[in-house]
Scaffold this active site. Structure first.
Site, PDB file in Angstrom:
ATOM      1  N   ALA A  63       0.861  -1.182   0.000  1.00 51.30           N
ATOM      2  CA  ALA A  63       0.000   0.000   0.000  1.00 51.30           C
ATOM      3  C   ALA A  63       0.901   1.236   0.000  1.00 51.30           C
ATOM      4  CB  ALA A  63      -0.885  -0.028   1.230  1.00 51.30           C
ATOM      5  N   GLY A 108       0.659  -5.073   1.204  1.00 50.46           N
ATOM      6  CA  GLY A 108      -0.563  -5.160   0.411  1.00 50.46           C
ATOM      7  C   GLY A 108      -0.335  -5.827  -0.940  1.00 50.46           C
ATOM      8  N   GLU A 111      -0.538  -9.400  -0.206  1.00 45.36           N
ATOM      9  CA  GLU A 111      -1.955  -9.705   0.038  1.00 45.36           C
ATOM     10  C   GLU A 111      -2.720  -9.821  -1.274  1.00 45.36           C
ATOM     11  OE1 GLU A 111      -3.626  -8.306   3.943  1.00 45.36           O
ATOM     12  OE2 GLU A 111      -2.469  -6.540   3.379  1.00 45.36           O
ATOM     13  N   GLU A 131       4.505  -4.884   7.468  1.00 47.88           N
ATOM     14  CA  GLU A 131       3.587  -4.007   8.208  1.00 47.88           C
ATOM     15  C   GLU A 131       4.017  -3.725   9.636  1.00 47.88           C
ATOM     16  OE1 GLU A 131       2.650  -6.243   6.043  1.00 47.88           O
ATOM     17  OE2 GLU A 131       0.974  -5.494   4.851  1.00 47.88           O
TER      18      GLU A 131
HETATM   19  N1  DAK Z   1       4.562   3.324  -0.898  1.00 47.53           N
HETATM   20  C1  DAK Z   1       4.936   4.479  -1.467  1.00 47.53           C
HETATM   21  N2  DAK Z   1       6.050   4.622  -2.216  1.00 47.53           N
HETATM   22  C2  DAK Z   1       6.807   3.533  -2.390  1.00 47.53           C
HETATM   23  C3  DAK Z   1       6.493   2.294  -1.802  1.00 47.53           C
HETATM   24  C4  DAK Z   1       5.293   2.199  -1.026  1.00 47.53           C
HETATM   25  N3  DAK Z   1       4.891   1.054  -0.477  1.00 47.53           N
HETATM   26  N4  DAK Z   1       7.455   1.417  -2.139  1.00 47.53           N
HETATM   27  C5  DAK Z   1       8.347   2.075  -2.900  1.00 47.53           C
HETATM   28  N5  DAK Z   1       7.952   3.352  -3.054  1.00 47.53           N
HETATM   29  C6  DAK Z   1       8.629   4.409  -3.806  1.00 47.53           C
HETATM   30  C7  DAK Z   1       9.828   4.943  -3.044  1.00 47.53           C
HETATM   31  O1  DAK Z   1       9.433   5.928  -2.097  1.00 47.53           O
HETATM   32  C8  DAK Z   1      10.657   5.530  -4.169  1.00 47.53           C
HETATM   33  O2  DAK Z   1      10.105   6.773  -4.533  1.00 47.53           O
HETATM   34  P1  DAK Z   1      11.095   8.011  -4.913  1.00 47.53           P
HETATM   35  O3  DAK Z   1      11.964   8.213  -3.723  1.00 47.53           O
HETATM   36  O4  DAK Z   1      11.824   7.543  -6.144  1.00 47.53           O
HETATM   37  O5  DAK Z   1      10.123   9.130  -5.189  1.00 47.53           O
HETATM   38  C9  DAK Z   1      10.408   4.557  -5.321  1.00 47.53           C
HETATM   39  O6  DAK Z   1       9.190   3.863  -5.004  1.00 47.53           O
HETATM   40  C10 DAK Z   1      11.493   3.516  -5.481  1.00 47.53           C
HETATM   41  O7  DAK Z   1      11.678   2.892  -4.231  1.00 47.53           O
HETATM   42  P2  DAK Z   1      13.111   2.771  -3.511  1.00 47.53           P
HETATM   43  O8  DAK Z   1      13.988   3.910  -3.879  1.00 47.53           O
HETATM   44  O9  DAK Z   1      12.861   2.525  -2.076  1.00 47.53           O
HETATM   45  O10 DAK Z   1      13.663   1.450  -4.228  1.00 47.53           O
HETATM   46  P3  DAK Z   1      14.693   0.401  -3.635  1.00 47.53           P
HETATM   47  O11 DAK Z   1      15.052  -0.495  -4.750  1.00 47.53           O
HETATM   48  O12 DAK Z   1      15.802   1.077  -2.884  1.00 47.53           O
HETATM   49  O13 DAK Z   1      13.854  -0.444  -2.559  1.00 47.53           O
HETATM   50  C11 DAK Z   1      11.903  -1.635  -1.723  1.00 47.53           C
HETATM   51  C12 DAK Z   1      12.785  -1.233  -2.950  1.00 47.53           C
HETATM   52  C13 DAK Z   1      10.674  -2.334  -2.249  1.00 47.53           C
HETATM   53  C14 DAK Z   1      12.708  -2.584  -0.845  1.00 47.53           C
HETATM   54  C15 DAK Z   1      11.561  -0.351  -0.941  1.00 47.53           C
HETATM   55  O14 DAK Z   1      10.999   0.600  -1.861  1.00 47.53           O
HETATM   56  C16 DAK Z   1      10.562  -0.607   0.138  1.00 47.53           C
HETATM   57  O15 DAK Z   1      10.906  -1.101   1.212  1.00 47.53           O
HETATM   58  N6  DAK Z   1       9.297  -0.210  -0.101  1.00 47.53           N
HETATM   59  C17 DAK Z   1       8.266  -0.259   0.881  1.00 47.53           C
HETATM   60  C18 DAK Z   1       7.805  -1.657   1.039  1.00 47.53           C
HETATM   61  C19 DAK Z   1       6.761  -1.747   2.104  1.00 47.53           C
HETATM   62  O16 DAK Z   1       7.048  -1.533   3.287  1.00 47.53           O
HETATM   63  N7  DAK Z   1       5.568  -2.060   1.697  1.00 47.53           N
HETATM   64  C20 DAK Z   1       4.508  -2.347   2.591  1.00 47.53           C
HETATM   65  C21 DAK Z   1       3.739  -1.148   2.867  1.00 47.53           C
HETATM   66  S1  DAK Z   1       2.573  -1.505   4.187  1.00 47.53           S
HETATM   67  C22 DAK Z   1      -4.631  -2.596   5.645  1.00 47.53           C
HETATM   68  C23 DAK Z   1      -4.514  -2.706   4.315  1.00 47.53           C
HETATM   69  C24 DAK Z   1      -3.302  -2.780   3.742  1.00 47.53           C
HETATM   70  C25 DAK Z   1      -2.191  -2.696   4.467  1.00 47.53           C
HETATM   71  C26 DAK Z   1      -2.309  -2.583   5.817  1.00 47.53           C
HETATM   72  C27 DAK Z   1      -3.517  -2.554   6.410  1.00 47.53           C
HETATM   73  N8  DAK Z   1      -5.921  -2.545   6.207  1.00 47.53           N
HETATM   74  C28 DAK Z   1      -6.980  -2.531   5.257  1.00 47.53           C
HETATM   75  C29 DAK Z   1      -6.209  -2.641   7.607  1.00 47.53           C
HETATM   76  C30 DAK Z   1      -0.957  -2.727   3.760  1.00 47.53           C
HETATM   77  C31 DAK Z   1       0.128  -2.250   4.258  1.00 47.53           C
HETATM   78  C32 DAK Z   1       1.303  -2.200   3.440  1.00 47.53           C
HETATM   79  O17 DAK Z   1       1.339  -2.621   2.301  1.00 47.53           O
END
Ligand code: DAK
Length: 258
Positions: A63, A108, A111, A131
């Site tokens: 997400a 997400g 998921e 998360e």
């Molecule tokens: N959201 C927003 N931007 C994201 C992103 C994300 N999840 N993942 C990557 N980006 C963006 C980065 O900010 C960056 O943007 P700029 O700085 O270029 O503007 C660009 O994508 C490239 O990312 P990186 O520079 O970080 O690229 P790397 O190769 O260094 O790293 C990575 C790749 C995938 C390891 C890293 O980007 C990363 O850790 N991303 C976040 C992964 C993450 O934590 N995802 C989970 C998010 S939590 C719920 C429903 C849903 C959820 C929870 C509750 N309910 C309905 C109750 C879901 C929660 C989640 O998904």
């Protein structure tokens, strides 16, 4: 610009999530587009649907963290309901859905892959539930789906540790059906899709319904109590600390439980 692209050939649809600049992270607009497309194509004669991410790096990196950071706790519940409905639309889609996991499938994004019937992964795919490292919990029904798929013990380890798993380990855990060289992923997925599409469409659709019922995979996966748990995490210091740290490209300060 559209966040999704859709094409259909020989009764096989391919839906591409198209936000590579953010590694295909799911924001509200993208979720809305996915809803609209899935609703439109659900009533067609499609025999198999493939969902994938644009680019070579990411299926869906979760997400959108920037969008989540700005959510007030009161908005978090509604946010969780919308995302859940989307996953249920995929899980209950009339014909089989294959996730072609071409890179990161985190949070997400994992998921979403779990809501699909079959997961085929590229060798460079990476899976995980980050998360708890962001001060929240998975809320798109993925907790129930991962427990159903690989068992509570292995699922809880992934959920509690937030550790990332590469494609080969995901295969051994039972998260994915198969692993493919990145350049061959889509052609291999389309071979499987064609095998499905070559069978009697009504029989395949009814088999999917029966399998979902047997496995307890049919909607609903998300309960009000789960929504309340998600809402409770929103607005905590830990959540703000972790999400700000991600956006500022640094490590969060130590979590306090507050
Ligand atoms: N959201 C927003 N931007 C994201 C992103 C994300 N999840 N993942 C990557 N980006 C963006 C980065 O900010 C960056 O943007 P700029 O700085 O270029 O503007 C660009 O994508 C490239 O990312 P990186 O520079 O970080 O690229 P790397 O190769 O260094 O790293 C990575 C790749 C995938 C390891 C890293 O980007 C990363 O850790 N991303 C976040 C992964 C993450 O934590 N995802 C989970 C998010 S939590 C719920 C429903 C849903 C959820 C929870 C509750 N309910 C309905 C109750 C879901 C929660 C989640 O998904």
């Amino acid at each position: 610009m559209s966040y999704t692209a859709y094409e259909v050939k020989d009764f096989i649809g391919t839906l591409t999530i198209n936000r590579p600049e953010a590694l295909n992270a799911l924001n509200g607009e993208l979720i809305g587009e996915l809803f609209k497309t899935l609703k439109e194509i659900a009533s067609t004669d499609l025999r198999c649907l493939v969902i994938t991410g644009k680019g070579e790096k990411s299926f869906v990196a979760g997400a959108d963290i920037e969008e989540m950071l700005s959510l007030a706790p009161s908005e978090a519940l509604e946010y969780s309901r919308t995302g859940n409905e989307l996953m249920n639309v995929i899980a209950d889609f009339p014909s089989p859905v294959i996730a072609a996991v071409n890179g990161y499938a985190l949070g997400g994004g994992l998921e979403l892959a779990l809501a699909c019937d079959i997961r085929m992964a590229a060798e460079n795919a990476v899976f995980g539930f980050p998360e708890v490292s962001l001060g929240i919990l998975p809320g798109y029904g993925g907790i129930k789906r991962i427990v159903n798929l690989i068992g509570a013990g292995k699922a809880k380890e992934l959920l509690f540790t937030a550790r990332r798993v590469k494609a080969e380990e995901a295969l051994s855990l039972g998260i994915v059906n198969s692993v493919h060289p990145p350049a061959e992923l889509m052609s291999d997925v389309l071979i499987t899709a064609a095998q499905i599409a070559g069978n009697a469409p009504r029989a395949v659709r009814n088999t999917k319904k029966a399998a979902n019922n047997v496995a307890g995979l049919a909607a609903p996966h998300f309960t009000e109590s789960e929504g309340a748990l998600f809402k409770e995490c929103f607005g905590t210091m830990d959540q703000r600390n972790a999400m700000c740290a991600f956006l500022e490209k640094r490590k969060p300060v130590a979590f306090t439980g507050i």
